[in-house]
Design a protein around this motif. Sequence first.
Motif, short mmCIF file in Angstrom:
data_model
loop_
_atom_site.label_atom_id
_atom_site.label_comp_id
_atom_site.label_asym_id
_atom_site.label_seq_id
_atom_site.Cartn_x
_atom_site.Cartn_y
_atom_site.Cartn_z
N TRP A 104 -71.56 -93.48 36.35
CA TRP A 104 -70.13 -93.73 36.49
C TRP A 104 -69.31 -92.55 35.98
O TRP A 104 -68.35 -92.13 36.62
N LEU A 105 -69.71 -91.99 34.84
CA LEU A 105 -68.97 -90.86 34.28
C LEU A 105 -69.06 -89.62 35.18
O LEU A 105 -68.05 -88.93 35.38
N PHE A 106 -70.24 -89.36 35.74
CA PHE A 106 -70.36 -88.23 36.67
C PHE A 106 -69.55 -88.48 37.94
O PHE A 106 -68.96 -87.55 38.50
N PHE A 107 -69.52 -89.73 38.39
CA PHE A 107 -68.72 -90.05 39.58
C PHE A 107 -67.23 -89.80 39.30
O PHE A 107 -66.54 -89.18 40.12
N ARG A 108 -66.77 -90.26 38.15
CA ARG A 108 -65.36 -90.02 37.78
C ARG A 108 -65.07 -88.53 37.68
O ARG A 108 -64.01 -88.06 38.11
N GLN A 109 -66.03 -87.77 37.10
CA GLN A 109 -65.84 -86.32 36.98
C GLN A 109 -65.79 -85.68 38.36
O GLN A 109 -65.03 -84.73 38.59
N GLY A 110 -66.61 -86.18 39.28
CA GLY A 110 -66.58 -85.67 40.65
C GLY A 110 -65.24 -85.93 41.33
O GLY A 110 -64.71 -85.08 42.04
N MET A 111 -64.70 -87.11 41.08
CA MET A 111 -63.39 -87.45 41.65
C MET A 111 -62.32 -86.52 41.06
O MET A 111 -61.47 -85.99 41.79
N THR A 112 -62.36 -86.32 39.75
CA THR A 112 -61.40 -85.44 39.10
C THR A 112 -61.55 -84.01 39.60
O THR A 112 -60.55 -83.33 39.88
N ALA A 113 -62.79 -83.55 39.72
CA ALA A 113 -63.03 -82.19 40.20
C ALA A 113 -62.48 -82.00 41.61
O ALA A 113 -61.95 -80.93 41.93
N GLY A 114 -62.59 -83.02 42.42
CA GLY A 114 -62.03 -82.93 43.77
C GLY A 114 -60.51 -82.89 43.77
O GLY A 114 -59.90 -82.15 44.54
N GLN A 115 -59.92 -83.67 42.87
CA GLN A 115 -58.45 -83.72 42.80
C GLN A 115 -57.85 -82.41 42.30
O GLN A 115 -56.80 -81.99 42.76
N ILE A 116 -58.53 -81.78 41.34
CA ILE A 116 -57.98 -80.54 40.77
C ILE A 116 -58.60 -79.29 41.39
O ILE A 116 -58.34 -78.18 40.95
N SER A 117 -59.45 -79.49 42.38
CA SER A 117 -60.14 -78.39 43.07
C SER A 117 -60.91 -77.51 42.09
O SER A 117 -60.83 -76.28 42.14
N GLU A 118 -61.71 -78.15 41.23
CA GLU A 118 -62.53 -77.41 40.27
C GLU A 118 -63.61 -76.63 40.99
O GLU A 118 -64.31 -77.17 41.85
N VAL A 119 -63.73 -75.35 40.65
CA VAL A 119 -64.72 -74.47 41.28
C VAL A 119 -65.43 -73.66 40.22
O VAL A 119 -64.97 -73.54 39.08
N SER A 120 -66.57 -73.07 40.61
CA SER A 120 -67.30 -72.20 39.69
C SER A 120 -66.51 -70.90 39.49
O SER A 120 -65.65 -70.54 40.28
N GLN A 121 -66.87 -70.19 38.43
CA GLN A 121 -66.07 -69.04 38.03
C GLN A 121 -66.13 -67.87 39.00
O GLN A 121 -65.11 -67.36 39.42
N ALA A 122 -67.32 -67.41 39.38
CA ALA A 122 -67.43 -66.20 40.19
C ALA A 122 -67.32 -66.46 41.69
O ALA A 122 -66.52 -65.83 42.38
N LEU A 123 -68.11 -67.39 42.19
CA LEU A 123 -68.17 -67.62 43.64
C LEU A 123 -67.22 -68.71 44.12
O LEU A 123 -67.13 -68.94 45.33
N ILE A 125 -67.50 -71.92 43.96
CA ILE A 125 -68.22 -73.03 44.58
C ILE A 125 -67.60 -74.33 44.07
O ILE A 125 -67.48 -74.51 42.85
N PRO A 126 -67.21 -75.25 44.95
CA PRO A 126 -66.64 -76.52 44.49
C PRO A 126 -67.62 -77.30 43.60
O PRO A 126 -68.81 -77.38 43.91
N ARG A 127 -67.13 -77.85 42.52
CA ARG A 127 -67.97 -78.58 41.57
C ARG A 127 -68.13 -80.06 41.92
O ARG A 127 -69.08 -80.70 41.49
N GLY A 128 -67.20 -80.61 42.67
CA GLY A 128 -67.24 -82.03 42.99
C GLY A 128 -68.57 -82.50 43.57
O GLY A 128 -69.14 -83.48 43.08
N PRO A 129 -69.09 -81.85 44.60
CA PRO A 129 -70.34 -82.32 45.20
C PRO A 129 -71.51 -82.34 44.21
O PRO A 129 -72.34 -83.26 44.26
N ILE A 130 -71.58 -81.40 43.29
CA ILE A 130 -72.69 -81.40 42.34
C ILE A 130 -72.55 -82.57 41.36
O ILE A 130 -73.54 -83.17 40.95
N TYR A 131 -71.31 -82.91 41.00
CA TYR A 131 -71.10 -84.08 40.13
C TYR A 131 -71.49 -85.36 40.85
O TYR A 131 -72.08 -86.27 40.24
N PHE A 132 -71.19 -85.46 42.15
CA PHE A 132 -71.58 -86.65 42.90
C PHE A 132 -73.11 -86.74 43.03
O PHE A 132 -73.69 -87.83 42.97
#
Length: 166
Positions: A104-123, A125-132
Amino acid sequence: MRYIAIQLRRGFETLIAVVLFSMVALTFADVIGRRIIGRPIYGAHDITEHLMALVVFAGLPLVTAACLHLTVDLFDRYLMTPWMRWWRVLTGLLVAAIFALMAWLFFRQGMTAGQISEVSQALRIPRGPIYFYMSASCGLSALAAALTAFTGPMTTDHHDTSEEAT
């Protein structure tokens, strides 16, 4: 059911092997580029970070289903007796609940990452899919922990010599 379990295990094992090979190849190429050519692979750290998450969370349901998590056997002499089966079921269900909470916590983090467009530092890469992916892995692990609490380890080996396999 056994066929599905075998196919799932093979799929996870194949994923782990491919990802590990990719990590080795990337690290080798990065070291060669850094030491010999003087040019490391840009974003190798980002890629390795994501590949490591794939490996760890692909292995989690396998380890859980086989009941191979690290344990302390200090009290096994008492806890492995037939009259303490209730304790083993209770701890298995507690582990399942913890995995479900993690899912549940990873799912919520994935939702948040999608909303704020969280990406990796150099490339980037969107973080949402990895959290899901991590959420799904923890969900499968919760299911495996709940099932093994009542049935014991899930063996899917073709060479299993136990009575269940025959």
